[in-house]
Write a protein that holds these residues in place. Structure first.
Motif, short mmCIF file in Angstrom:
data_model
loop_
_atom_site.label_atom_id
_atom_site.label_comp_id
_atom_site.label_asym_id
_atom_site.label_seq_id
_atom_site.Cartn_x
_atom_site.Cartn_y
_atom_site.Cartn_z
N GLU A 157 -7.61 11.71 10.39
CA GLU A 157 -8.76 11.91 9.29
C GLU A 157 -8.58 13.13 8.65
OE1 GLU A 157 -12.79 11.03 10.32
OE2 GLU A 157 -12.26 9.85 11.99
N ARG A 158 -7.99 14.26 9.38
CA ARG A 158 -7.78 15.56 8.75
C ARG A 158 -6.59 15.41 7.79
NH1 ARG A 158 -8.69 17.45 14.01
NH2 ARG A 158 -6.21 17.91 14.23
N GLY A 159 -5.60 14.59 8.21
CA GLY A 159 -4.48 14.22 7.33
C GLY A 159 -4.73 13.95 6.12
N LEU A 160 -5.79 13.02 6.03
CA LEU A 160 -6.22 12.47 4.53
C LEU A 160 -6.92 13.29 3.85
CD1 LEU A 160 -7.72 9.10 6.53
CD2 LEU A 160 -5.75 9.38 5.13
N GLN A 161 -7.27 14.58 4.16
CA GLN A 161 -7.94 15.36 3.61
C GLN A 161 -6.80 16.40 2.64
OE1 GLN A 161 -11.23 14.62 3.23
NE2 GLN A 161 -10.71 13.47 4.98
N PRO A 191 -8.97 4.64 -3.16
CA PRO A 191 -9.11 3.39 -2.39
C PRO A 191 -8.26 3.30 -1.19
CG PRO A 191 -8.84 3.21 -4.61
CD PRO A 191 -8.83 4.77 -4.63
N ILE A 192 -7.12 4.17 -1.05
CA ILE A 192 -6.03 4.13 -0.24
C ILE A 192 -6.71 4.96 1.01
CG2 ILE A 192 -3.84 4.95 0.57
CD1 ILE A 192 -2.90 4.18 -2.19
N LYS A 193 -7.37 5.92 0.35
CA LYS A 193 -7.99 7.11 1.63
C LYS A 193 -9.11 6.42 2.39
CE LYS A 193 -8.81 11.14 0.54
NZ LYS A 193 -9.56 12.42 0.20
N LEU A 227 0.83 -1.30 0.31
CA LEU A 227 0.10 0.07 -0.14
C LEU A 227 0.86 1.25 -0.12
CD1 LEU A 227 -3.13 0.41 1.92
CD2 LEU A 227 -1.48 2.42 1.86
N ALA A 228 1.75 1.27 0.77
CA ALA A 228 2.81 2.17 0.74
C ALA A 228 3.48 2.55 -0.39
CB ALA A 228 3.89 2.38 2.10
N ALA A 229 3.74 1.61 -1.21
CA ALA A 229 4.89 1.52 -2.26
C ALA A 229 3.78 2.17 -3.31
CB ALA A 229 5.39 0.10 -2.84
N SER A 230 2.61 1.91 -3.39
CA SER A 230 1.54 2.25 -4.24
C SER A 230 1.31 3.77 -4.25
CB SER A 230 0.28 1.44 -4.32
OG SER A 230 -0.36 1.63 -2.96
N LEU A 231 1.24 4.28 -2.89
CA LEU A 231 1.03 5.57 -2.66
C LEU A 231 2.23 6.36 -3.05
CD1 LEU A 231 -0.92 7.91 -1.68
CD2 LEU A 231 -0.17 7.29 0.90
N LYS A 232 3.29 5.80 -2.65
CA LYS A 232 4.80 6.62 -2.96
C LYS A 232 4.94 6.57 -4.87
CE LYS A 232 9.75 6.10 -3.21
NZ LYS A 232 11.02 5.47 -3.10
#
Length: 508
Positions: A474-478, A456-458, A436-441
């Protein structure tokens, strides 16, 4: 005879390997010796001899090593110096709190006698004072134990009766109960220059001027939360150390009393190390007294770990955020206390996050994508939550932090940052955190280093935020996820942020 000589010359890691194998297979030395006896009673090691082998005091014969190898189903060569992997010789205790330990092998070069000679020489050559070394030792000890010191917690709870939001008046009474008589003095902040040539404001807030005599600066009357912390530290020293040998001066500022003094030789004085340890214990005691574990955890749980909880607990943001890392049931936290332009005054890395820059050195250009550093250079009101991606140990990890800008009593701007490592929480839900981290990177790199988190990651991380009950996650996800680096590694962004970073130039 030739085989025996060859074995002796290639057995520097042998004892550590056997010990680690035994522990990883949950065997005591008695268990291993008994297993060997069943295979070959004539060549099996006794418990005492096995102990000496593991400590590097004896080298087994080839026949004895064959018996031990048979127990663990290993080839004989595996035990020799040409190890197939570092994991084979890294002790389990070198990986506590998410932190990497150093392999102190070969043992004969890392003996106590040799280290007593080598460490002072190393400190002298690097310009590291004995006090700075003591602080590193204490931080390593703190992180190794993941900030858990139940004896200090109990001592504070016995004094404060687990009462949250103690008033200044109540703390004064507790101080008086320890035999402390308070007098007030007046001293304004002064400009000082630390050992690195950095100018800043510093003010002495309190000190013991003799047995039972506590001096408090009038400036504390403008900050009840800081006054309570100082009182808590001095109460802690009375309770824990009976004020023996206590000469610590509490101060606030970008350059403390120790920083302002010139760096002396790298000699390590045992008394200085003991004093530094006592200062740590008294500071930890103060936090436990002001924010007792159970009621403070309950308060954090009700408030979703908001930094603003410090107002309800009637403590400073720094005390509240440091105590978060202690009382939370989730163990993978970090905490930074930073001054401009590049100075870390306090560090805790229970999750092993790499240091962004050293707390014994100052750099002018730390990675500005860390939230704590961006807020130093780009002032922002309120708090800031951020999802960050950082490469560590050849793997991308996802972090979330909450940073808040404050001004201390000396007039310096500071940024406090509390954060968590999300990878363990992701894995706990049956997800592949590394993938998951690799895909977000990957999407971050494709967008210049910052990107809106894909839906999907969010969704997955939102689930984690609800489970952990941390509102700022949760705020960081925004916000956009950001690639960050530790300034000594290759910049993950394209193009890279710093000249020379692309080639892996180490700046710290």
């Amino acid at each position: 005879m030739r085989n025996e000589i060859s074995l002796t010359r290639k057995s520097h890691f042998l004892g550590t390997k056997i010990r680690n194998l035994r522990k990883r297979n949950h065997l005591t030395m008695e268990d291993l010796s008994a297993r060997c006896v069943r295979l070959d009673s004539e060549n099996a090691p006794s418990v005492s001899y096995l102990s000496m082998i593991e400590r590097g005091k004896r080298t087994p014969s080839v026949d004895m090593l064959r018996v031990i190898a048979a127990v663990f189903q290993k080839e004989l060569d595996w035990f020799l110096d040409d190890t197939p992997s570092d994991e084979a010789i890294v002790p389990q205790k070198g990986r506590r709190g998410g932190l990497d330990g150093m392999v102190l092998e070969p043992g004969f070069l890392f003996s106590g006698d040799i280290l007593q000679i080598a460490i002072p020489e190393m400190l002298s050559q690097t310009g590291t004072s004995g006090r700075q070394f003591a602080q590193l030792l204490i931080r390593a000890y703190q992180e190794y134990h993941q900030n858990h010191f139940p004896d200090l917690e109990r001592a504070a709870e016995d004094i404060g009766n687990k009462q949250l939001a103690l008033s200044v008046e109540e703390l004064v009474r507790l101080a008086e109960a320890q035999g402390l008589k308070i007098r007030w003095f007046s001293e304004a902040p002064k400009t000082v220059i630390d050992a690195h040539g950095i100018s800043g404001q510093r003010v002495i807030t309190s000190y013991l001027e003799g047995p039972g005599k506590l001096a408090l600066n009038e400036i504390l009357k403008t900050s009840p939360t800081r006054m309570k912390y100082d009182l808590g530290v001095h109460i802690g020293h009375c309770v824990l150390h009976n004020s023996d040998g206590y000469n610590n001066v509490l101060s606030i500022g970008s350059a403390s009393a120790a920083d302002a003094a010139p760096i002396q030789s790298g000699s390590v004085n045992a008394q200085d190390i003991l004093q530094a340890w006592r200062e740590f214990e008294a500071s930890f005691f103060a936090g436990a007294l002001l924010c007792p574990k159970v009621p403070f955890r309950q308060l954090l749980d009700r408030q979703g770990y908001e930094v603003g909880v410090h107002k309800l607990a009637q403590v400073s943001p720094s005390v509240a955020m440091r105590r978060m890392t202690v009382v939370s049931p989730y163990p993978h936290w970090h905490y930074f206390d930073a001054y401009a332009p590049g100075k870390l005054k306090a560090v805790y890395r229970g999750n092993g996050i790499p240091l962004p820059w050293g707390n014994m050195r100052t750099v002018a250009d730390p990675c500005q994508h860390w939230s704590v550093f961006r807020m130093i250079t780009e002032p922002k009101d309120g708090s800031a939550a951020q999802i960050s991606l950082l490469d560590t140990e050849n793997q991308t990890r996802i972090y979330c932090c909450e940073s808040v800008r404050v001004r201390d009593l000396a007039g310096n701007n500071r940024v406090l940052c509390a954060g968590i490592d999300l990878n363990p929480a992701i894995e706990a839900q049956g997800e592949d955190a590394a993938e998951l981290a690799a895909s977000l990177k990957q999407v971050c790199v494709a967008n210049g280093g910052e990107v809106d988190i894909p839906a999907p990651i969010k969704r997955k991380l939102h689930t984690i935020s609800r489970i952990l009950n941390i509102n700022w996650l949760e705020r960081g996800l925004q916000q956009q996820a950001r690639l960050i680096c530790a300034r000594g590694a290759v910049c993950p962004r394209s193009p890279s942020c710093y000249d020379g970073c692309k080639g892996g130039k180490a700046d710290d």
